[in-house]
Design a protein around this motif. Structure first.
Motif, PDB file in Angstrom:
ATOM      1  N   THR A  14      81.072  21.963  35.110  1.00  0.00           N
ATOM      2  CA  THR A  14      79.855  22.118  36.109  1.00  0.00           C
ATOM      3  C   THR A  14      80.411  21.574  37.396  1.00  0.00           C
ATOM      4  O   THR A  14      81.320  21.029  37.633  1.00  0.00           O
ATOM      5  N   SER A  15      79.495  22.076  38.368  1.00  0.00           N
ATOM      6  CA  SER A  15      79.455  21.662  39.738  1.00  0.00           C
ATOM      7  C   SER A  15      79.362  19.966  39.637  1.00  0.00           C
ATOM      8  O   SER A  15      79.933  19.286  40.525  1.00  0.00           O
ATOM      9  N   ARG A  16      78.322  19.747  38.813  1.00  0.00           N
ATOM     10  CA  ARG A  16      78.288  18.152  38.796  1.00  0.00           C
ATOM     11  C   ARG A  16      79.470  17.155  38.481  1.00  0.00           C
ATOM     12  O   ARG A  16      80.164  16.279  38.886  1.00  0.00           O
ATOM     13  N   LYS A  17      80.256  18.036  37.352  1.00  0.00           N
ATOM     14  CA  LYS A  17      81.347  17.489  36.671  1.00  0.00           C
ATOM     15  C   LYS A  17      82.722  17.404  38.188  1.00  0.00           C
ATOM     16  O   LYS A  17      83.247  16.788  38.067  1.00  0.00           O
TER      17      LYS A  17
ATOM     18  N   ALA B  71      82.090  17.317  40.901  1.00  0.00           N
ATOM     19  CA  ALA B  71      81.661  16.202  42.109  1.00  0.00           C
ATOM     20  C   ALA B  71      82.105  14.697  41.603  1.00  0.00           C
ATOM     21  O   ALA B  71      82.874  13.840  42.486  1.00  0.00           O
ATOM     22  N   LEU B  72      82.035  14.549  40.330  1.00  0.00           N
ATOM     23  CA  LEU B  72      82.306  13.318  39.617  1.00  0.00           C
ATOM     24  C   LEU B  72      83.990  13.272  39.709  1.00  0.00           C
ATOM     25  O   LEU B  72      84.453  12.049  39.796  1.00  0.00           O
TER      26      LEU B  72
END
Length: 114
Positions: free
Chosen positions: A65-68, A70-71
């Motif tokens: 995901t885009s969140r992953k 970013a992390l």
């Protein structure tokens, strides 16, 4: 244990490409990098390993995901600062996907544009 098996297979594959394995499971508050390797040219590569035994919930690549991302980016910056004292070294992010069993599923190395 399946995650560890997938990471072990990914690490062996990347080493087979001539990379030096520097670290497994680099953790920082709020993020993790599964594998940190160095290419023969010196570029550091931060790798997320994703495996899906079946496609019932999508492919391994579709699980990133885009969140992953970013992390991963934040964890990579943390690694560079902590381990090298700077964040301007040549580096990149990638995902190794395994669709099917960890030991013999289809493995792909996917570079990320961040």
């Amino acid at each position: 244990m399946r995650g560890a098996d997938a990471e072990a297979r990914a690490a062996a594959h990347l080493q087979g490409l001539g990379r030096e394995l520097l670290q497994r499971n680099y953790r920082m508050r709020g993020g993790e990098i599964d594998l940190v390797t160095r290419e023969p040219c010196g570029t550091l590569v931060f790798t997320e390993v994703r495996q899906r035994r079946t496609r019932r919930h999508g492919s391994a690549a579709e699980s990133v995901t885009s969140r992953k991302l970013a992390l991963m980016h934040r964890a990579a910056q943390s690694y560079l600062i902590r381990e090298h004292g700077r964040d301007d070294l040549p580096c990149r992010l990638e995902v190794v996907t395994i669709d099917g069993p960890a030991d013999n599923g289809v493995l792909q190395v996917l570079p990320l544009n961040t």
